[in-house]
Design a protein around this motif. Structure first.
Motif, PDB file in Angstrom:
ATOM      1  N   TYR B  84     -11.962   0.957   8.903  1.00 44.84           N
ATOM      2  CA  TYR B  84     -11.633   1.970   7.899  1.00 44.84           C
ATOM      3  C   TYR B  84     -10.869   3.114   8.555  1.00 44.84           C
ATOM      4  O   TYR B  84     -11.234   3.578   9.640  1.00 44.84           O
ATOM      5  CB  TYR B  84     -12.900   2.542   7.263  1.00 44.84           C
ATOM      6  N   THR B  85      -9.813   3.553   7.855  1.00 46.75           N
ATOM      7  CA  THR B  85      -9.009   4.676   8.346  1.00 46.75           C
ATOM      8  C   THR B  85      -8.783   5.626   7.177  1.00 46.75           C
ATOM      9  O   THR B  85      -8.168   5.239   6.166  1.00 46.75           O
ATOM     10  CB  THR B  85      -7.666   4.165   8.898  1.00 46.75           C
ATOM     11  N   LYS B  86      -9.287   6.823   7.302  1.00 50.37           N
ATOM     12  CA  LYS B  86      -9.236   7.804   6.210  1.00 50.37           C
ATOM     13  C   LYS B  86      -7.792   8.046   5.759  1.00 50.37           C
ATOM     14  O   LYS B  86      -6.929   8.377   6.577  1.00 50.37           O
ATOM     15  CB  LYS B  86      -9.865   9.122   6.678  1.00 50.37           C
ATOM     16  N   GLY B  87      -7.565   7.863   4.474  1.00 50.40           N
ATOM     17  CA  GLY B  87      -6.241   8.141   3.916  1.00 50.40           C
ATOM     18  C   GLY B  87      -5.211   7.060   4.182  1.00 50.40           C
ATOM     19  O   GLY B  87      -4.072   7.185   3.729  1.00 50.40           O
ATOM     20  N   ARG B  89      -4.427   2.925   3.866  1.00 49.54           N
ATOM     21  CA  ARG B  89      -4.880   1.683   3.237  1.00 49.54           C
ATOM     22  C   ARG B  89      -5.521   0.734   4.253  1.00 49.54           C
ATOM     23  O   ARG B  89      -5.010   0.565   5.367  1.00 49.54           O
ATOM     24  CB  ARG B  89      -3.672   0.995   2.598  1.00 49.54           C
ATOM     25  N   THR B  90      -6.634   0.152   3.866  1.00 47.95           N
ATOM     26  CA  THR B  90      -7.388  -0.759   4.739  1.00 47.95           C
ATOM     27  C   THR B  90      -7.685  -2.021   3.942  1.00 47.95           C
ATOM     28  O   THR B  90      -8.532  -2.009   3.050  1.00 47.95           O
ATOM     29  CB  THR B  90      -8.694  -0.075   5.207  1.00 47.95           C
ATOM     30  N   VAL B 101      -8.182   2.642  -0.119  1.00 43.94           N
ATOM     31  CA  VAL B 101      -7.889   3.709   0.851  1.00 43.94           C
ATOM     32  C   VAL B 101      -9.210   4.409   1.171  1.00 43.94           C
ATOM     33  O   VAL B 101      -9.744   5.146   0.331  1.00 43.94           O
ATOM     34  CB  VAL B 101      -6.863   4.719   0.290  1.00 43.94           C
ATOM     35  N   PRO B 102      -9.776   4.180   2.340  1.00 45.75           N
ATOM     36  CA  PRO B 102     -11.086   4.753   2.667  1.00 45.75           C
ATOM     37  C   PRO B 102     -11.039   6.279   2.740  1.00 45.75           C
ATOM     38  O   PRO B 102      -9.991   6.864   3.026  1.00 45.75           O
ATOM     39  CB  PRO B 102     -11.401   4.173   4.056  1.00 45.75           C
ATOM     40  N   ASP B 103     -12.203   6.887   2.503  1.00 45.44           N
ATOM     41  CA  ASP B 103     -12.269   8.347   2.627  1.00 45.44           C
ATOM     42  C   ASP B 103     -12.959   8.760   3.938  1.00 45.44           C
ATOM     43  O   ASP B 103     -13.355   9.895   4.102  1.00 45.44           O
ATOM     44  CB  ASP B 103     -12.961   8.978   1.413  1.00 45.44           C
ATOM     45  N   TYR B 104     -13.139   7.827   4.816  1.00 47.30           N
ATOM     46  CA  TYR B 104     -13.622   8.155   6.156  1.00 47.30           C
ATOM     47  C   TYR B 104     -13.060   7.146   7.159  1.00 47.30           C
ATOM     48  O   TYR B 104     -12.525   6.107   6.761  1.00 47.30           O
ATOM     49  CB  TYR B 104     -15.151   8.188   6.216  1.00 47.30           C
ATOM     50  N   THR B 105     -13.179   7.495   8.432  1.00 44.03           N
ATOM     51  CA  THR B 105     -12.625   6.658   9.497  1.00 44.03           C
ATOM     52  C   THR B 105     -13.761   6.018  10.290  1.00 44.03           C
ATOM     53  O   THR B 105     -14.773   6.677  10.580  1.00 44.03           O
ATOM     54  CB  THR B 105     -11.744   7.527  10.431  1.00 44.03           C
ATOM     55  N   LYS B 110     -12.269   6.756  15.323  1.00 41.81           N
ATOM     56  CA  LYS B 110     -12.376   8.221  15.478  1.00 41.81           C
ATOM     57  C   LYS B 110     -12.498   8.591  16.955  1.00 41.81           C
ATOM     58  O   LYS B 110     -11.891   9.540  17.436  1.00 41.81           O
ATOM     59  CB  LYS B 110     -13.603   8.712  14.697  1.00 41.81           C
TER      60      LYS B 110
END
Lengths: 63, 455
Positions: B84-87, B89-90, B101-105, B110
């Motif tokens: 997952y990568t915030k902002g 597309r995953t 589009v995840p809201d966290y990484t 990270k």
């Protein structure tokens, strides 16, 4: 084992749509698993082992 | 001089630290190579050119102001598309997640970013990790840069292809039944499946929770060591994460192999093609020439590892995707739907037996490690095959053939390192697998690095 029968029935019983073209491939994979199971069956003591679980401190050694 | 896009992080970092190389220049070199080569290799699902260049400029400013963070600062890193990568597309290689589009990484990403690593984009993969070929009907097949008609391996095939073609300096991968190690072996690159739980899986789309491993992929052992240093560590957000010391692995690489005992089980050699065996024998002679002791050993029950590999993966995988399988099965790639649907037809006793097999196998490996430090095997029984028209059968064949080599370390959670050992008669890379006991990555990387430098 008659996987030709098991595959569509088993999927349908769970409410999973049966896609006909998939059935031979699923049969093939189940047969691979059945073949591997024969090696497991020759080690009956395995069934006495405590199964590993997702969060299991025994998976590693702390040293 | 080696082109910038093919240099390792270990070579680049001192130049960046000494302000002799700008991260911007490095990133431009990588992006130019992506523009030129990726249309054929198809390693990326999403390329983040503008964002990466902007971050490279930021890194350059930091470094010019004496705020150098360490060996990952300014280094381009491709991220497998199940992290997952915030902002950003995953997709996990799936059409189902084409707009996700995840809201966290993910924690591991990270950590790499905090150390100064720069994400170049999201890398192609076999849908949800459910295969070893990286055929992908939604985003296109990733292709092997050594021969575009061949598979780069999977599921981290975008990662291995990107590294082999110079489309990123480093890459992340995940490995449930070989998805880091097989692609590394088939492309002449390097991959490490660490001890289970050493690298957080938080924010990584699961395939099978109890066997999923996140880990580094690179073009040298020393680069794997740098990545692992920053990726590893306890994460309370991941129930499988372990509290274990994390040394700076890259600082302990040059101890050699003098006195190291390397065990070689015949089981793997017996399942390999002749040219793989010959190359592997030469690799073992190299170890002996370096001062290691090579011993033939027998590990009981290796033949039951594949059973655990299959049952755990398809059992847990089908559970995760159960709702989708029932309501929108046509949204999966055919081979992955077949893989998971087979899991719905296996039984609870079979799944539990598989978890019993894992404990039994772990005991067998613990006994082996009382006598040897490292276990060496070929990584795959044959080199990268050409894509076949019946890609569904091909994925099944490769899983069946490679699983005996990959499942033991996956099922027991021990670390396993894939490194190049030579080339086939057709010039394709051949890989070697080195395994060691839980949490002995320091030794494992040291042994791998010694081999890397001797060749």
């Amino acid at each position: 084992m008659d996987t030709a029968y098991i595959v569509p029935q088993g999927l349908a019983l769970q409410g999973i749509p049966v896609i006909r073209e998939d059935v031979p491939y699923i049969q093939h994979m189940l047969n691979t698993i059945y073949e591997l199971q024969t090696a497991v069956d020759t080690n009956p003591e395995i069934h006495e082992e405590v199964p590993m679980v997702v969060v299991d401190p025994d998976v590693i050694i702390y040293d | 001089m080696t082109k910038l896009y093919l240099m390792t992080a270990s070579e680049l970092a001192p130049l960046i630290e000494a302000k002799q190389l700008s991260p911007v220049e490095l990133m431009e070199s990588i992006m130019n190579q992506i523009d030129e080569v990726d249309p054929e290799v198809n390693a990326y699902i999403t390329i983040l050119e503008e964002q990466a260049l902007e971050q490279a400029r930021h890194a350059e400013n930091e470094i010019m102001n004496d705020l150098y963070k360490g060996p990952l600062h300014g280094i381009p890193i491709g991220i497998k598309d199940n992290y997952y990568t915030k902002g950003v597309r995953t997709t996990a290689g799936s059409e189902i997640l084409q707009d996700f589009v995840p809201d966290y990484t993910a924690t591991a990403v990270k950590k790499l970013q905090c150390a100064g690593g720069i994400m170049t984009g999201k890398l192609n993969m076999h849908e949800f990790g459910g295969g070893l070929t990286n055929t992908n009907p939604f985003y296109g097949d990733a292709r092997n840069p050594w021969d575009l008609q061949r598979t780069p391996g999977g599921s981290s095939g975008g990662s291995s292809a990107a590294l082999a073609a110079g489309l990123s300096t480093l890459a992340t991968g995940t490995d449930t039944f070989g998805s880091i190690r097989v692609p590394a072996a088939l492309t002449g690159t390097y991959g490490l499946k660490p001890t289970y739980g050493l690298v957080s899986g938080y924010g990584v789309a699961p395939l099978a929770w109890s066997m999923d491993h996140a880990g580094p992929m690179a073009r040298s052992v020393s680069d794997l060591a740098i990545m692992l240093t920053y990726m590893a560590g306890y994460d309370p957000d991941d129930p499988g994460s372990i509290k274990a010391p994390v040394p700076e692995y890259y600082k302990y690489l040059n101890k050699g192999v003098d006195g190291v005992k390397i065990g070689v089980p015949r089981y793997f050699v017996d399942r390999s093609e002749p040219e793989v065996i010959n190359t592997f024998q030469s690799a073992l002679e190299t170890f002996e020439n370096m001062g290691a002791e090579v011993i033939e050993i027998e590990i009981p029950k290796l033949d039951i590892a594949s059973y655990a590999g299959y049952l755990v993966t398809i059992g847990e995988g089908s559970s995760y995707h159960y709702n989708q399988l029932r309501h929108q099965p046509e949204d999966f790639a055919s081979d992955v739907r077949i893989f998971f649907n087979t899991g719905t037809l296996t039984t609870s006793p079979q799944y539990v037996t598989a978890q019993q097999v894992r404990r039994s196998l772990n005991e067998a490996f613990q006994e082996a490690f009382e006598n040897v430090d490292i276990i060496a095997t070929p990584m795959t029984p044959y080199p990268a095959p050409r894509f076949k028209e019946d890609w569904i059968s091909q994925n099944q064949e490769i899983i069946r053939d490679y699983m005996p080599f990959t499942a033991p370390a996956a099922a027991t959670g021990i670390p396993s390192l894939a490194i190049p050992m030579g080339r086939s008669s057709e010039g394709m890379p051949l890989g070697m697998q080195l395994m060691s006991n839980h949490l002995t990555e320091k030794l494992l990387l040291q042994v791998g690095n010694a081999f890397d430098h001797y060749n």
